[in-house]
Design a protein around this motif. Sequence first.
Motif: not given
Length: 184
Positions: A64-80, A121-124
């Motif tokens: 579950r933690g791995y999936a959450r991290r994948a979600l956040v890192t994917t969102a971060t790449s989208w924000f870029r 994005p990172r603050q959000r």
Amino acid sequence: MPLRPSRGPTDEEFAELVHAAWPALYRTAVLLVRDHALAEDLVQTALARTYGNWSGIRDVRAARGYARRALVTTATSWFRRRSFHGERPTAELPEMPTTTDAAGDSAERIDVLAALAQLPPRQRAVVVLRFYDDLSVDETADALGVSSGTVKSQTSAALTKLRALLGDDVDLGHATTLPGGTHA
């Protein structure tokens, strides 16, 4: 007795993870991207990445933690991406909407989601993980792949900006109800 090779998690265990983790991942994604369709895409992408590495996951409880991290890192790449979600910087902030409260009185509605959208994005991500997902500083740092000090400084900067956007008198702990019935 010969040692048996350790088995990786099964597809059934992955299906269980998807069913159990989807609602929380989706709510987090909505808060990060503010669009239901993009949030669904984000969760699906994060779960696809999780499944791509499924055989390497040693402890299903950590998935579950791995999936959450994948979600956040994917969102971060989208924000870029500059064109993400059509967001463009503006010189003036939009007006806060006026709504009618439960008693029928017209009142200024504090829209924490709109204010979150104005954070970098990172603050959000830090605010969502710390205060919506109720992660500790260390858990947030792990999910974002940053140091605890970075989480603390980003949290401080984000709360300062949210107070500026929402007003000093706003209690951010009770400002509004977010999707899923929790408060921001």
